[in-house]
Design a protein around this motif. Structure first.
Motif, PDB file in Angstrom:
ATOM      1  N   CYS A 183      36.989  -7.423  -0.065  1.00 22.05           N
ATOM      2  CA  CYS A 183      37.181  -6.330   0.891  1.00 22.05           C
ATOM      3  C   CYS A 183      38.181  -5.371   0.267  1.00 22.05           C
ATOM      4  CB  CYS A 183      37.682  -6.862   2.218  1.00 22.05           C
ATOM      5  SG  CYS A 183      38.123  -5.565   3.411  1.00 22.05           S
ATOM      6  N   ALA A 201      40.346  -1.992   0.280  1.00 22.87           N
ATOM      7  CA  ALA A 201      40.984  -1.123   1.267  1.00 22.87           C
ATOM      8  C   ALA A 201      41.434   0.176   0.620  1.00 22.87           C
ATOM      9  CB  ALA A 201      42.181  -1.828   1.887  1.00 22.87           C
ATOM     10  N   SER A 202      41.338   1.235   1.372  1.00 24.01           N
ATOM     11  CA  SER A 202      41.860   2.526   0.930  1.00 24.01           C
ATOM     12  C   SER A 202      42.531   3.189   2.116  1.00 24.01           C
ATOM     13  CB  SER A 202      40.742   3.418   0.395  1.00 24.01           C
ATOM     14  OG  SER A 202      39.770   3.663   1.389  1.00 24.01           O
ATOM     15  N   GLY A 203      43.371   4.142   1.808  1.00 27.85           N
ATOM     16  CA  GLY A 203      44.095   4.815   2.873  1.00 27.85           C
ATOM     17  C   GLY A 203      45.565   4.441   2.810  1.00 27.85           C
ATOM     18  N   GLN A 246      45.083   5.796   8.865  1.00 23.21           N
ATOM     19  CA  GLN A 246      43.768   5.199   8.815  1.00 23.21           C
ATOM     20  C   GLN A 246      43.618   4.333   7.577  1.00 23.21           C
ATOM     21  OE1 GLN A 246      41.059   5.088  10.647  1.00 23.21           O
ATOM     22  NE2 GLN A 246      41.495   6.553  12.283  1.00 23.21           N
ATOM     23  N   VAL A 280      35.912  -1.827   2.931  1.00 23.56           N
ATOM     24  CA  VAL A 280      34.533  -1.980   2.470  1.00 23.56           C
ATOM     25  C   VAL A 280      34.349  -3.387   1.919  1.00 23.56           C
ATOM     26  CG1 VAL A 280      32.742  -1.161   0.914  1.00 23.56           C
ATOM     27  CG2 VAL A 280      34.354   0.469   1.931  1.00 23.56           C
ATOM     28  N   TYR A 309      41.723  -2.178  12.188  1.00 25.70           N
ATOM     29  CA  TYR A 309      40.682  -1.542  11.384  1.00 25.70           C
ATOM     30  C   TYR A 309      39.683  -2.601  10.929  1.00 25.70           C
ATOM     31  CZ  TYR A 309      44.304   2.010  11.169  1.00 25.70           C
ATOM     32  OH  TYR A 309      45.263   2.923  11.502  1.00 25.70           O
ATOM     33  N   GLY A 352      35.880  -3.373   8.669  1.00 26.11           N
ATOM     34  CA  GLY A 352      34.851  -2.942   7.740  1.00 26.11           C
ATOM     35  C   GLY A 352      33.488  -2.958   8.399  1.00 26.11           C
ATOM     36  N   GLN A 353      32.472  -2.612   7.624  1.00 25.60           N
ATOM     37  CA  GLN A 353      31.119  -2.501   8.162  1.00 25.60           C
ATOM     38  C   GLN A 353      30.375  -3.832   8.106  1.00 25.60           C
ATOM     39  OE1 GLN A 353      31.863  -1.850   5.086  1.00 25.60           O
ATOM     40  NE2 GLN A 353      30.215  -2.823   3.913  1.00 25.60           N
ATOM     41  N   GLN A 365      40.488   2.400   5.455  1.00 28.46           N
ATOM     42  CA  GLN A 365      39.052   2.191   5.285  1.00 28.46           C
ATOM     43  C   GLN A 365      38.830   0.871   4.545  1.00 28.46           C
ATOM     44  OE1 GLN A 365      40.421   5.403   4.179  1.00 28.46           O
ATOM     45  NE2 GLN A 365      40.154   5.916   6.345  1.00 28.46           N
TER      46      GLN A 365
END
Length: 127
Positions: free
Chosen positions: A22, A24-26, A1, A5, A116, A118-119, A3
């Motif tokens: 943007c 990213a993590s994961g 996954q 933001v 994937y 973002g919001q 993530q």
């Protein structure tokens, strides 16, 4: 996954500039090509820009070419979208997306190429 933001959106006058980020993590960020899309009310989501894992390849929608620049910093797990010469028609929610692979396929401009999302962050350009 992975993530994602986004940040950096806001209200700006026509002709102004914004830089979207943007984070990213994961999983390992450098494994993914990255893209920016946008969606305005009543319209379908549209491709804005994309970049492969090494920054060697970048692509832009015709509507933003020469005004927007996509870049990435793999050490910071972040992709950017520098937007200059903003126009009212650039008003939209901007989404970053991580691709299904590290390189950009021939369908880089389509949503299924990205796994994937973002919001989103709102960009409003006043005339």
């Amino acid at each position: 996954q992975v993530q994602l933001v986004e940040s950096g959106g806001g209200l700006v006058q026509a002709g102004g500039s914004l830089r979207l980020s943007c984070a990213a993590s994961g999983r390992t960020f450098s494994r993914y090509a990255m893209g920016w899309f946008r969606q305005s009310p009543g319209k379908e989501r549209e491709f804005v820009a994309a970049i492969n894992w090494s920054s060697y390849s970048t692509y832009y929608a015709d509507s933003v070419k020469g005004r927007f620049t996509i870049s990435r910093d793999n050490a910071k797990n972040t992709v950017y979208l520098q937007m200059n010469g903003l126009k009212p028609e650039d008003t939209a929610v901007y989404y970053c997306a991580a691709g299904t692979t590290s390189d950009l396929g021939r369908n880089y401009y389509t949503s299924p190429e990205y796994a994937y999302w973002g919001q989103g962050t709102q960009v409003t350009v006043s005339s």
